[in-house]
Design a protein around this motif. Structure first.
Motif, PDB file in Angstrom:
ATOM      1  N   VAL A 105       1.128 -11.759  -3.531  1.00 54.94           N
ATOM      2  CA  VAL A 105       0.473 -12.132  -2.272  1.00 54.94           C
ATOM      3  C   VAL A 105      -1.039 -12.165  -2.461  1.00 54.94           C
ATOM      4  O   VAL A 105      -1.718 -13.116  -2.047  1.00 54.94           O
ATOM      5  N   HIS A 106      -1.591 -11.122  -3.106  1.00 59.87           N
ATOM      6  CA  HIS A 106      -3.034 -11.081  -3.356  1.00 59.87           C
ATOM      7  C   HIS A 106      -3.455 -12.236  -4.259  1.00 59.87           C
ATOM      8  O   HIS A 106      -4.522 -12.841  -4.054  1.00 59.87           O
ATOM      9  N   LYS A 107      -2.636 -12.529  -5.246  1.00 58.45           N
ATOM     10  CA  LYS A 107      -2.932 -13.630  -6.166  1.00 58.45           C
ATOM     11  C   LYS A 107      -3.006 -14.954  -5.403  1.00 58.45           C
ATOM     12  O   LYS A 107      -3.991 -15.705  -5.521  1.00 58.45           O
ATOM     13  N   CYS A 108      -1.986 -15.233  -4.595  1.00 58.72           N
ATOM     14  CA  CYS A 108      -1.945 -16.498  -3.852  1.00 58.72           C
ATOM     15  C   CYS A 108      -3.095 -16.595  -2.856  1.00 58.72           C
ATOM     16  O   CYS A 108      -3.684 -17.667  -2.685  1.00 58.72           O
ATOM     17  N   ASN A 109      -3.416 -15.479  -2.211  1.00 53.43           N
ATOM     18  CA  ASN A 109      -4.522 -15.481  -1.246  1.00 53.43           C
ATOM     19  C   ASN A 109      -5.853 -15.797  -1.925  1.00 53.43           C
ATOM     20  O   ASN A 109      -6.658 -16.575  -1.415  1.00 53.43           O
TER      21      ASN A 109
END
Length: 208
Positions: A171-175
């Motif tokens: 999630v952090h990566k995609c954000n």
């Protein structure tokens, strides 16, 4: 500006011949008092000193070579004397990796704007107007994961190191990728570090 009666060196690092020619023209016309100008690429060796000015173009295939060059001289670089001539994403990546706020100039500018910015850079003045300021609003965790990704670590590796779930890391990566305008499906093209030996340990020490 003149220190001890002599202008410090201006070193221009670029793999792009067009960038070199354009900057050479600007310096010769706009900055005739800059008498010592060096144009170098990845195959050239130069010993930098703290008084040197550095204009660096990390675009295209030259990014990893640019990183290695900056990393080699990181301890003596003065951020205000380093001008990154590139895209915002390149600038963000270098800022995150080196934890330094270098000066920045977008490549897609008209020649008079570039000329004026280079002159301000040599005079150690602010280059950016309010319209030029960019802020990706990346959180500290997103920043940490972005740097770890650039060091070549997979989502699973990062999950193990940070003791967080793979889903949370993803999630952090995609954000973070969304905020900097990179398609997560093609992010391997941006995060080239997994293909190059660029000192993973040093990068990780900065990010954790």
């Amino acid at each position: 500006m003149l220190l001890g009666g002599k202008m410090p060196r201006l070193i221009i690092w670029s793999e792009c011949q067009f960038t070199r020619l354009a900057l050479k023209e600007i310096v010769s016309r706009k900055l005739p008092y800059v008498t010592e100008v060096m144009f170098i690429g990845s195959d050239d060796k130069v010993n930098l000193c703290t008084r040197d000015y550095l204009i660096i173009d990390p675009s295209g295939d030259g990014f990893h070579k640019c990183y290695e060059f900056l990393n080699e001289h990181n301890s003596i670089l003065e951020p205000e004397r380093v001008l990154i001539f590139s895209s915002e994403v390149d600038m963000l990546m270098l800022d995150l990796l080196f934890k330094k706020e270098f000066k920045f100039l977008k490549k897609k500018r008209y020649l008079p704007e570039i000329s004026s910015a280079v002159e301000k850079f040599i005079q150690l003045k602010n280059l950016m107007s309010d319209e030029d300021v960019f802020n990706y609003k990346i959180t500290k965790m997103e920043e940490k994961i972005l740097v770890m990704m650039m060091s070549g670590l997979s989502v699973k590796n990062i999950s193990n190191i940070l003791k967080l779930s793979v889903k949370t890391i993803s999630v952090h990566k995609c954000n973070s990728l969304r905020k900097i305008g990179v398609d997560a499906k093609s992010s391997s093209g941006l995060f080239f570090f997994h293909k190059h030996v660029v000192g993973n340990r040093a990068v990780l020490q900065k990010s954790i």
